[in-house]
Write a protein that holds these residues in place. Structure first.
Motif, short mmCIF file in Angstrom:
data_model
loop_
_atom_site.label_atom_id
_atom_site.label_comp_id
_atom_site.label_asym_id
_atom_site.label_seq_id
_atom_site.Cartn_x
_atom_site.Cartn_y
_atom_site.Cartn_z
N LYS A 65 24.08 -7.99 -38.77
CA LYS A 65 24.16 -6.44 -38.97
C LYS A 65 22.90 -6.20 -40.17
CE LYS A 65 28.99 -6.25 -39.18
NZ LYS A 65 29.85 -7.31 -37.34
N ILE A 66 22.44 -7.14 -40.91
CA ILE A 66 21.13 -6.48 -41.77
C ILE A 66 19.94 -6.57 -40.76
CG2 ILE A 66 19.60 -7.44 -43.70
CD1 ILE A 66 22.53 -8.41 -44.77
N GLU A 70 16.62 -4.08 -38.76
CA GLU A 70 14.85 -4.29 -38.69
C GLU A 70 14.59 -4.09 -37.64
OE1 GLU A 70 14.58 -7.39 -40.77
OE2 GLU A 70 15.43 -6.84 -42.71
N TYR A 71 14.60 -4.18 -36.52
CA TYR A 71 15.49 -4.70 -35.43
C TYR A 71 15.25 -3.10 -34.52
CZ TYR A 71 15.74 -4.23 -30.05
OH TYR A 71 15.15 -5.38 -28.14
N HIS A 112 27.69 -10.90 -40.36
CA HIS A 112 28.10 -12.52 -39.25
C HIS A 112 29.13 -12.61 -38.24
CE1 HIS A 112 30.26 -14.65 -42.49
NE2 HIS A 112 30.38 -15.33 -41.60
N ASN A 113 29.76 -11.15 -38.82
CA ASN A 113 31.24 -10.91 -37.86
C ASN A 113 31.13 -10.00 -37.38
OD1 ASN A 113 32.21 -10.01 -40.26
ND2 ASN A 113 32.88 -11.83 -41.07
N SER A 114 32.37 -9.67 -37.01
CA SER A 114 32.74 -8.09 -36.81
C SER A 114 33.74 -7.23 -36.60
CB SER A 114 33.56 -8.20 -35.25
OG SER A 114 34.53 -9.06 -34.91
N GLY A 115 33.83 -7.75 -38.51
CA GLY A 115 35.25 -7.37 -39.74
C GLY A 115 35.95 -8.72 -40.06
N PRO A 116 36.84 -8.41 -41.05
CA PRO A 116 36.95 -6.90 -41.30
C PRO A 116 36.00 -6.28 -42.24
CG PRO A 116 38.13 -8.18 -42.93
CD PRO A 116 37.88 -9.54 -41.75
N VAL A 117 36.50 -4.69 -41.97
CA VAL A 117 35.27 -3.82 -42.72
C VAL A 117 36.04 -3.22 -43.63
CG1 VAL A 117 33.47 -2.49 -42.53
CG2 VAL A 117 33.88 -3.87 -41.58
N PRO A 158 25.24 -16.26 -42.90
CA PRO A 158 25.56 -14.76 -43.86
C PRO A 158 26.19 -14.23 -44.47
CG PRO A 158 26.92 -16.95 -43.12
CD PRO A 158 25.03 -17.61 -43.20
N ARG A 159 25.88 -12.87 -45.07
CA ARG A 159 25.17 -12.02 -46.22
C ARG A 159 26.21 -11.14 -46.54
NH1 ARG A 159 19.30 -10.87 -47.79
NH2 ARG A 159 20.33 -11.46 -50.41
#
Length: 299
Positions: A65-66, A70-71, A112-117, A158-159
């Motif tokens: 997600k970070i 940039e991409y 690095h995952n799909s949640g939880p948000v 992971p961040r």
């Protein structure tokens, strides 16, 4: 989480054989047919082949997600990138309050995952902030890639990030999220199937549309299809162009975009929608989507 799920959560990251049988069982349970992952024909089979044998180095970059931002900025411009308020290896409740006071509402998530948000807003209590802080810090210790058997996530460092919260369009109560399923054909043309989720929190339903004409497609995937017409979003052609541009390196990818009063924002890129375990309303539509996917699923 029940006892069986707790045991699986412990065993799956450690034992390949457990993951091998569990994901086939899960596929059969949800899709109602036994999969052929060696010679896949359906959409869900091809996703599962990708999960087992992925080859594209950009999967990890674009799932991060970070780094994905940039991409995206490089490919289509930074005007579609949602601002990050914070990026770090850990976060404290005090830091969360500081960001909230200085910048306003934001989403707190791991990259690095799909949640939880977690939505952090002016209405968040101290207890809710502490719980959000605890949750996101603990997520960094979980190898999400092994849990869902999508190994490109395991290659992400992971961040934590705090991301600006968007306001809905005028007259709307929620942000519209448009998901573009992009299939690259042999001649380079990208065919698009669009899906839109509605009423996620109360009566989750999902409708599919042909990407160019926005004609309704008569099937459902996991959630019922209620809406059969879609109002053309402002600047829709630009959204379509962005989705196709981001999808160019891949045989298939789902590109998520937001539209707020005609302003387009990048959401995420997903390489294994539903982890290949969401049931179509009929097998023929699983096969139909699979026929759209003409390239090597590993890329």
């Amino acid at each position: 989480m029940n006892f069986a799920k707790k045991i699986l959560r412990i065993l799956m990251p450690k034992f390949q054989l457990v993951r091998f049988f569990y994901f086939r069982y899960l596929f059969f349970k949800r899709n109602k047919y036994w999969p052929d992952f060696k010679n896949p024909k359906t959409y869900n089979e091809k996703i599962n082949l990708r999960k087992r044998e992925y080859k594209h180095e950009l999967f990890s970059v674009c799932s991060d997600k970070i780094k994905a931002k940039e991409y995206v900025a490089e490919k289509v411009g930074d005007d579609v990138v949602i601002e990050n308020y914070f990026v770090g290896d850990s976060i404290s409740a005090e830091k969360i309050k500081e960001i909230l006071n200085e910048r306003g509402d934001f989403f707190l998530k791991a990259n690095h995952n799909s949640g939880p948000v977690q939505l952090i807003s002016s209405e968040s209590t101290d207890e809710q902030i502490r719980e959000a802080c605890k949750s996101v810090n603990e997520q960094l210790d979980i190898d999400f890639g092994k849990i869902v058997n999508e190994r490109w996530y395991s290659d992400i460092t992971p961040r934590i990030l705090a991301e600006k919260s968007l306001e809905p369009s005028n007259g709307e109560t929620d942000i519209k999220d448009y998901k573009f399923h992009c299939f690259k054909q042999g001649n380079g043309y990208i065919r698009v199937v669009l899906h839109v989720d509605y009423d996620r929190n109360f009566n989750h339903n999902r409708s599919f549309f042909e990407g160019e004409s926005l004609d309704w497609l008569p099937f459902s995937l996991r959630y019922p299809a209620i809406y059969t017409k879609l109002k053309v979003p402002e600047n829709y052609q630009k959204m379509l162009e962005i989705a196709k541009k981001l999808a160019e390196p891949f045989s298939y990818v789902r590109v998520d975009l937001y539209n707020v009063n005609g302003n387009i924002y990048f959401g995420e890129m997903t390489f294994a929608h539903g982890s290949g375990a969401e049931e179509f309303s009929a097998y023929c539509y699983d096969e139909w989507m699979g026929n759209y996917w003409t390239g090597d699923p590993r890329y």
